[in-house]
Scaffold this motif. Sequence first.
Motif, PDB file in Angstrom:
ATOM      1  N   LEU A  37      71.342  96.514   4.525  1.00  0.00           N
ATOM      2  CA  LEU A  37      72.136  96.166   5.708  1.00  0.00           C
ATOM      3  C   LEU A  37      71.366  96.566   6.947  1.00  0.00           C
ATOM      4  CD1 LEU A  37      75.549  97.483   4.397  1.00  0.00           C
ATOM      5  CD2 LEU A  37      74.760  95.120   4.435  1.00  0.00           C
TER       6      LEU A  37
ATOM      7  N   ALA B 151      74.898  93.919  -0.278  1.00  0.00           N
ATOM      8  CA  ALA B 151      74.921  94.960   0.744  1.00  0.00           C
ATOM      9  C   ALA B 151      73.809  95.979   0.503  1.00  0.00           C
ATOM     10  CB  ALA B 151      76.271  95.650   0.757  1.00  0.00           C
TER      11      ALA B 151
ATOM     12  N   ARG C  57      78.604  87.927   6.726  1.00  0.00           N
ATOM     13  CA  ARG C  57      78.594  89.341   6.326  1.00  0.00           C
ATOM     14  C   ARG C  57      78.599  90.236   7.564  1.00  0.00           C
ATOM     15  NH1 ARG C  57      73.829  91.706   5.255  1.00  0.00           N
ATOM     16  NH2 ARG C  57      73.004  90.058   3.920  1.00  0.00           N
TER      17      ARG C  57
ATOM     18  N   GLN D  55      80.139  97.709   0.267  1.00  0.00           N
ATOM     19  CA  GLN D  55      79.868  96.890  -0.909  1.00  0.00           C
ATOM     20  C   GLN D  55      81.177  96.569  -1.653  1.00  0.00           C
ATOM     21  OE1 GLN D  55      76.452  95.721  -2.487  1.00  0.00           O
ATOM     22  NE2 GLN D  55      78.275  94.446  -2.730  1.00  0.00           N
TER      23      GLN D  55
END
Length: 871
Positions: free
Chosen positions: A408, A405, A83, A340
């Motif tokens: 973060l 998300a 990610r 996202q």
Amino acid sequence: YQTRFALKLIPSVILLMLSVPVDETAQPGCKLPRLNIKGYTRGGDIIVGGIFPLNYQTYQEDFSFTKMPNYIFCEKIKFRVYRWLQGMVFAVDKINRNQILLPNITLGFAIYDSCGPTAKTIEGTMWLVTGQEEPNPNYRCQHSTPLAAVIGDAGSLKSIAVAEMLGLYYYPQISYASSVGLLSDKSKFPSFFRTIPSDDFQSLGLSRLVMHFGWTWVGLLAEDSDYGRQGIRMLREEILKAGGCVAFYETIPLSYTQTIISHIVGVIKNSIANAIVVFSNEPFLIPLLEEVTQQNVTGKIWVASEGWSLSSVFSREEFLQTLSGSIGIMTYKGEIPGFQEFLYGFHPSKFPDDIFIKKFWEQAFACKWPETITSQVFNIQVSRDIKLCTGEEKLNELNNIFVDASSLRITYNVYNAVYAVAYALHDLHSCKPGEGPFLNRTCASIHEFEPWQLLHYVKNVHFKDTEGKDVFFDENGNPPPMYDILNWQMTEDGSLKYVKVGSFDFSAPKGQDLIIQENAIMWNGGQTEIPHSVCSESCLPGFRKAAHEGKPVCCFDCIPCSPGEISNQTDSTECQKCPDDHWSNKKQDECIPKTIEFLSYEEPMGATLATISISIALTPVTILLLFIKHRDTAIVKANNRELSYLLLLALVLGFLCSLIFIGHPSTWTCVLRQVAFGIIFALCVSCVLAKTIMVVIAFNATKPNSNLKKWVGAKLPNSIVFVCTVIQVIICIAWLSSSPPFPEHNMQSQIGMIIIECNQGSSTAFWCVLGYMGLLAIISFIVAFLARNLPDSFNEAKFITFSMLVFVSVWLAFIPAYLSTQGKYMVAVEIFAILASSAGLLGCIFFPKCYIILLRPDINTKEYLMGKGAF
Ligand code: TRP
């Protein structure tokens, strides 16, 4: 087409490893065998490098050297890191789409997976710097695509190695997670920046956190690297400075060693420290925490550094018992608009050049792409029921941290790091010729700039991030320090969630920098009370700490304060003395005013003594009245009527003078007490003396030819009384004029009390007064004793002897009693002596006479008294 770099002395290590002849015509045989680097690249006008620890290192290399050691086994993708990586891709995309930021310039990237040993990371850096799969140091052979900067690495261990190398060429490096304090040293790492605060602040924050909860006995565990050791060193200093103590300190080995792990777990188990601060990164901690869980060590509060506080490994079910309730520190979270959606829409077809995506997909959906299977015929046969990936799989249906998300933090740091590079490039690009920062006010060209030129812009970059927070680097390349405090809480469905329970902002004014919502915290075992981690429980008010010799200051005994001393705080090191007029209360946590003591009319003893003296005083009054009434009877006349009256009056005064002794002493009562007492008693005793002398004279005067006859009469006794009393008056005057008695607050002699008493002024004078009185009494005693047998019916010498005996013994007994008592009892003793001696005089001298007057009027005749002497 070769862009030459400024030639620098390259550390010989790197040279040895990577030395490939620079010459294009190099013989194939000159090539070193191992370099064949693959990364995830996308072309552009300018390249931004990225280093991410994408894969888990699943196996060690085989170093038997029976064959050439193979590549490290790096084949399991960390979804969280993937990610982060996509955060970089997303940021680059976004910047490219942005018309204002870097218009007409496309950024490309080259991302390298730093899984494996540090040397591999250096290799990757080499690849980024040279732009070649077979890197030639000092050459960057690509069509005018300069490398702008490198984003990475995560762990400090590798970032240091990368920074060491990039610093050589002054390539800007911006790390998103390497927090070790060492990297702030600009003389060593001139081109290093980061979007994560330095550990100096993290250590400070952790120590504040630990002290906030009152954990003064803490265990410390550090990863055996600069990151762990430096972090813990700072933390330890801060803890000690704040008055806490370190129960134990152990380092976690970087390569798995069972004996050390067992040893550490043993130490943790045997220590009474409940709070354990661990400064480590996830991979090194896994074996330790596995062992801890296996040995069922619970009830500890684990305090996590940012290196592992959000680590997905530890949210596995097996760790829940041990780790729920832990507290972690982490950089603050940020919002990345559109990220996202980007993750939900993430698909292999969209990113064909992403070399990791297929593996990720397989891992995420537990399937196999048909093309990978064909090359592994063997595999199909082993597992027939293998699922094939179709590409129809939906990421948003997946419960995977890759697509989450919502929080973060590191991704956000990556995103900001890329933006920092972009803004720096933009600034470089917007340089107006003639106003540039470089020599002769020149500018650098965006298509052909030296790395150090960009470094200049990165140093001064300043922009607002998506949260509206300012992003910039201080003189050490660090961002403003700000942290969130997270609590690991077990949810109903048995998973772990990270709840923000506080924050730590160093730019906030003191006192507001650490904010913790204690009631939001759930501790291990679901308890809501703050767990303890102390060596000795704290001392309550009323006690003080007594250190054990040779032991840390946090281990102590609690010793009650001595009387008259107090401590009003918990954990006081010393008791304070109460002021003179105060005393400690029962709990010894407060000074209370001392009780004031004197013999007052209100209290039982004072009241009783007052009533007694008043009622006894009525007796001589009655007798006086009786005598006056019967003044013409023989017995009254015979015994020197006037002297008797005087004596009775003196006795009335004597009884009443005890009243001055009761009540709050004041200057005049103090004076009056002793003076009145001395004079009245001198009067009494001199009356008695006069009486006795008169008895002797009267007797002898009856003898024939006695020349004493002229003494019989009122003159002699009057003068005796007068002279004897005046002497006492003179003594008293001398006393009062030299050092008169005065009231005094005596705070020392009795615990917890202020005694208000009369200081005699001069005790010699006091004893003189008493002594003089005694002298008179003894004289009258002797005289009376000698006269006791004179044959006369009106002879009262016997009674006087007796009364003087009583009088003298009362006052003799008084001396020790007086000297051994204190305060109001001392006064009571004196009153008692006054009453007793007066009563003695009264009883012995007057009662027999009253008896005759009232009950035997028949013998109360002159004849009887003179003649038969039957009385
Ligand atoms: N701060 C760590 C270090 O300097 C690196 C780090 C922070 C990290 N958070 C992380 C590494 C999360 C992996 C995952 O070593």
